[in-house]
Design a protein around this motif. Structure first.
Motif, PDB file in Angstrom:
ATOM      1  N   SER A 102      11.246  37.170  16.547  1.00 47.32           N
ATOM      2  CA  SER A 102      11.079  38.148  15.708  1.00 47.32           C
ATOM      3  C   SER A 102      12.439  38.687  15.892  1.00 47.32           C
ATOM      4  CB  SER A 102       9.880  39.305  16.329  1.00 47.32           C
ATOM      5  OG  SER A 102      10.494  39.519  17.658  1.00 47.32           O
ATOM      6  N   GLN A 103      12.575  39.728  14.813  1.00 41.39           N
ATOM      7  CA  GLN A 103      13.949  40.546  14.839  1.00 41.39           C
ATOM      8  C   GLN A 103      14.474  40.852  16.228  1.00 41.39           C
ATOM      9  OE1 GLN A 103      13.833  43.535  12.049  1.00 41.39           O
ATOM     10  NE2 GLN A 103      15.817  42.599  10.891  1.00 41.39           N
ATOM     11  N   ARG A 104      13.118  41.813  16.655  1.00 39.37           N
ATOM     12  CA  ARG A 104      13.407  42.343  18.079  1.00 39.37           C
ATOM     13  C   ARG A 104      13.721  41.464  19.154  1.00 39.37           C
ATOM     14  NH1 ARG A 104      10.323  43.441  22.527  1.00 39.37           N
ATOM     15  NH2 ARG A 104      10.540  45.662  23.322  1.00 39.37           N
ATOM     16  N   MET A 105      13.131  40.339  19.135  1.00 36.19           N
ATOM     17  CA  MET A 105      13.479  39.395  20.317  1.00 36.19           C
ATOM     18  C   MET A 105      14.795  38.508  20.262  1.00 36.19           C
ATOM     19  SD  MET A 105      11.341  39.258  22.479  1.00 36.19           S
ATOM     20  CE  MET A 105      11.350  41.003  22.707  1.00 36.19           C
ATOM     21  N   LEU A 106      14.903  38.320  19.051  1.00 35.78           N
ATOM     22  CA  LEU A 106      16.379  37.799  18.718  1.00 35.78           C
ATOM     23  C   LEU A 106      17.292  38.734  18.895  1.00 35.78           C
ATOM     24  CD1 LEU A 106      18.248  35.615  17.907  1.00 35.78           C
ATOM     25  CD2 LEU A 106      18.009  36.315  15.408  1.00 35.78           C
ATOM     26  N   ALA A 107      17.380  40.135  18.499  1.00 36.45           N
ATOM     27  CA  ALA A 107      18.401  40.794  18.931  1.00 36.45           C
ATOM     28  C   ALA A 107      18.590  41.269  20.540  1.00 36.45           C
ATOM     29  CB  ALA A 107      17.891  42.328  18.305  1.00 36.45           C
ATOM     30  N   ARG A 108      17.299  41.205  21.210  1.00 38.12           N
ATOM     31  CA  ARG A 108      17.261  41.568  22.348  1.00 38.12           C
ATOM     32  C   ARG A 108      17.873  40.396  23.409  1.00 38.12           C
ATOM     33  NH1 ARG A 108      14.218  44.066  26.470  1.00 38.12           N
ATOM     34  NH2 ARG A 108      13.228  42.522  27.688  1.00 38.12           N
ATOM     35  N   THR A 109      17.650  39.152  23.034  1.00 31.58           N
ATOM     36  CA  THR A 109      18.046  37.939  23.515  1.00 31.58           C
ATOM     37  C   THR A 109      19.638  37.813  23.445  1.00 31.58           C
ATOM     38  OG1 THR A 109      16.061  36.704  23.024  1.00 31.58           O
ATOM     39  CG2 THR A 109      18.090  35.297  23.478  1.00 31.58           C
ATOM     40  N   LEU A 110      20.031  38.141  22.239  1.00 29.76           N
ATOM     41  CA  LEU A 110      21.642  38.111  21.988  1.00 29.76           C
ATOM     42  C   LEU A 110      22.238  39.132  22.659  1.00 29.76           C
ATOM     43  CD1 LEU A 110      21.303  37.479  18.028  1.00 29.76           C
ATOM     44  CD2 LEU A 110      22.457  35.979  19.832  1.00 29.76           C
ATOM     45  N   ARG A 111      21.580  40.310  22.806  1.00 23.87           N
ATOM     46  CA  ARG A 111      22.300  41.403  23.616  1.00 23.87           C
ATOM     47  C   ARG A 111      22.338  40.907  25.020  1.00 23.87           C
ATOM     48  NH1 ARG A 111      19.161  45.487  23.641  1.00 23.87           N
ATOM     49  NH2 ARG A 111      18.117  44.893  21.916  1.00 23.87           N
ATOM     50  N   HIS A 112      21.281  40.298  25.728  1.00 25.10           N
ATOM     51  CA  HIS A 112      21.476  40.021  26.856  1.00 25.10           C
ATOM     52  C   HIS A 112      22.365  38.485  27.082  1.00 25.10           C
ATOM     53  CE1 HIS A 112      16.854  41.248  27.795  1.00 25.10           C
ATOM     54  NE2 HIS A 112      17.552  42.174  28.162  1.00 25.10           N
ATOM     55  N   LEU A 113      22.358  37.642  26.483  1.00 22.02           N
ATOM     56  CA  LEU A 113      23.448  36.688  26.375  1.00 22.02           C
ATOM     57  C   LEU A 113      24.927  37.348  26.482  1.00 22.02           C
ATOM     58  CD1 LEU A 113      21.712  34.013  24.228  1.00 22.02           C
ATOM     59  CD2 LEU A 113      21.725  34.265  26.875  1.00 22.02           C
ATOM     60  N   GLU A 114      25.045  38.177  25.547  1.00 21.19           N
ATOM     61  CA  GLU A 114      26.202  38.883  25.281  1.00 21.19           C
ATOM     62  C   GLU A 114      26.693  39.764  26.627  1.00 21.19           C
ATOM     63  OE1 GLU A 114      26.215  42.150  22.568  1.00 21.19           O
ATOM     64  OE2 GLU A 114      28.582  42.292  22.710  1.00 21.19           O
ATOM     65  N   ARG A 115      25.673  40.391  27.186  1.00 21.36           N
ATOM     66  CA  ARG A 115      26.055  41.154  28.318  1.00 21.36           C
ATOM     67  C   ARG A 115      26.420  40.150  29.592  1.00 21.36           C
ATOM     68  NH1 ARG A 115      24.100  44.924  32.834  1.00 21.36           N
ATOM     69  NH2 ARG A 115      22.369  43.672  33.402  1.00 21.36           N
ATOM     70  N   ASP A 116      25.846  39.129  29.659  1.00 20.39           N
ATOM     71  CA  ASP A 116      25.939  37.913  30.574  1.00 20.39           C
ATOM     72  C   ASP A 116      27.373  37.269  30.187  1.00 20.39           C
ATOM     73  OD1 ASP A 116      23.688  39.010  31.701  1.00 20.39           O
ATOM     74  OD2 ASP A 116      22.592  37.162  31.364  1.00 20.39           O
ATOM     75  N   GLY A 117      27.892  37.306  29.312  1.00 20.00           N
ATOM     76  CA  GLY A 117      29.198  36.694  28.848  1.00 20.00           C
ATOM     77  C   GLY A 117      29.043  35.259  28.609  1.00 20.00           C
ATOM     78  N   LEU A 118      27.675  35.267  27.897  1.00 24.89           N
ATOM     79  CA  LEU A 118      27.651  33.689  27.589  1.00 24.89           C
ATOM     80  C   LEU A 118      27.536  33.424  26.283  1.00 24.89           C
ATOM     81  CD1 LEU A 118      24.331  33.046  29.727  1.00 24.89           C
ATOM     82  CD2 LEU A 118      26.630  32.153  30.096  1.00 24.89           C
ATOM     83  N   VAL A 119      27.474  34.376  25.341  1.00 23.56           N
ATOM     84  CA  VAL A 119      27.810  34.518  23.860  1.00 23.56           C
ATOM     85  C   VAL A 119      28.705  35.831  23.563  1.00 23.56           C
ATOM     86  CG1 VAL A 119      25.355  33.447  23.355  1.00 23.56           C
ATOM     87  CG2 VAL A 119      26.026  35.933  22.793  1.00 23.56           C
ATOM     88  N   SER A 120      29.742  35.536  22.486  1.00 20.45           N
ATOM     89  CA  SER A 120      30.264  36.626  22.222  1.00 20.45           C
ATOM     90  C   SER A 120      30.153  37.229  20.582  1.00 20.45           C
ATOM     91  CB  SER A 120      31.709  36.129  21.869  1.00 20.45           C
ATOM     92  OG  SER A 120      32.038  35.067  20.987  1.00 20.45           O
ATOM     93  N   ARG A 121      30.346  38.336  20.531  1.00 22.04           N
ATOM     94  CA  ARG A 121      29.737  38.948  19.367  1.00 22.04           C
ATOM     95  C   ARG A 121      31.109  39.643  18.458  1.00 22.04           C
ATOM     96  NH1 ARG A 121      28.011  44.328  18.333  1.00 22.04           N
ATOM     97  NH2 ARG A 121      26.309  44.630  16.621  1.00 22.04           N
ATOM     98  N   THR A 122      31.165  39.187  17.340  1.00 20.32           N
ATOM     99  CA  THR A 122      32.317  39.680  16.472  1.00 20.32           C
ATOM    100  C   THR A 122      31.704  40.399  15.249  1.00 20.32           C
ATOM    101  OG1 THR A 122      32.732  37.574  15.736  1.00 20.32           O
ATOM    102  CG2 THR A 122      34.059  38.115  17.616  1.00 20.32           C
TER     103      THR A 122
END
Lengths: 176, 176
Positions: free
Chosen positions: A71-91
């Motif tokens: 779901s949109q919600r879960m994807l957004a959440r997952t991405l934010r978590h991964l970003e916070r953990d420094g595993l993915v970057s968001r540009t």
DNA sequence: CGGTATCCCCTAAGATACTG
DNA sequence: CAGTATCTTAGGGGATACCG
């Protein structure tokens, strides 16, 4: 506010006990940091995201379509978590239709390699696991059946032993 | 009955698509078997159980005490699952106080090795992750603060622009 | 001791709707 | 397009009580 976060007040920081090889130590630590990080890594969607991002960076909707079921919600959440953990970057590209690209950081890439090992293990053993499950279920079914047969037999005996007429005044009706 | 099982009707079997290296294939498969197995492996207690059992077999209560925090129900559940998957073996000694020993199967042992790699990764990167989180949170806090300041400013301007008396009949109050 | 069955709460996650 | 906010529900998981 809500923030929907957690992570902070859960399982207070437990100082690293040095490099102790004892397994008991392992699970002690697992309770503090490892557990939590592992849970994040191995959650329902993080793995998929990391897998997809390993090839090349993707935008939000591309991930959404690629994953199918998220779901949109879960994807957004997952991405934010991964970003916070420094595993993915968001540009963010400030274009007219806004465009956001997600990519693996170097650390994320090393994680991918490690995860891959786990996936390989699973692939290698999935047949064995399926077989084990089938065997277990067969055994369980057999046992249940046996128990039922025995119960039926016992009931038959009870019926035979009882007088032809039903309940003798008080108590004892069919007996379980 | 209930059985509390699941596993059966979830995500129908998807035939293995041969040994395809494509990442897209990876997550496709992840959706079928890998995902489910991984979820079991990485759940709240399985890891701990496997870790403890790696050293030597243990009985129920020993595990219960060792893990600390696990409920009887959850430990039993976890053990049933691991047993069903063929990762731990359960041997009952028909003694007067009943005694049940749990041990890792060979397959369980190989899993332990693999999991260990993941744990090592986590241990090696937990500082980096903590740092990333701190950085992220700092950034987020800064942004939120900036937004609040801006909002306050806007509110002040609105207040100044508005006549001393409140809402002008209909519509337009503070403006978003 | 080694469980299973029952109740119950609380959070994770899906669906939906709205915003910049 | 790229999200956040809100509502709702399923099930994970604890506490308790009872069986073999």
């Amino acid at each position: 506010m809500t923030m929907e976060d957690g992570t902070f007040e859960s399982l207070g920081y437990c100082a690293d006990t040095g490099v102790d090889d004892d397994v008991l130590q392992w699970d002690q630590r697992a309770d503090c940091e490892v557990r939590q990080i592992l849970d994040r890594i191995a959650d329902k969607w993080s793995l998929l995201v990391i897998a997809l991002l390993d090839k090349h960076s993707l935008r939000f909707t591309e991930l959404r379509r690629a994953i199918d079921g998220v779901s949109q919600r879960m994807l957004a959440r997952t991405l934010r978590h991964l970003e916070r953990d420094g595993l993915v970057s968001r540009t963010v590209h400030p274009t007219v239709p806004p465009r956001v690209d997600y990519a693996l950081t170097p650390m994320g890439a090393t994680l991918h390699a490690t995860i891959r090992a786990l996936v390989v293990w699973t692939e290698e053993h999935q047949n064995a696991i399926a077989a084990a499950r089938a065997a277990y279920d067969r055994r369980a079914a057999a046992e249940r059946e046996a128990a039922e047969r025995e119960a039926a037999e016992r009931a038959a005996i009870a019926r035979a032993a009882l007088p032809s007429r039903g309940s003798p005044a008080l108590s004892g009706q069919v007996v379980s």
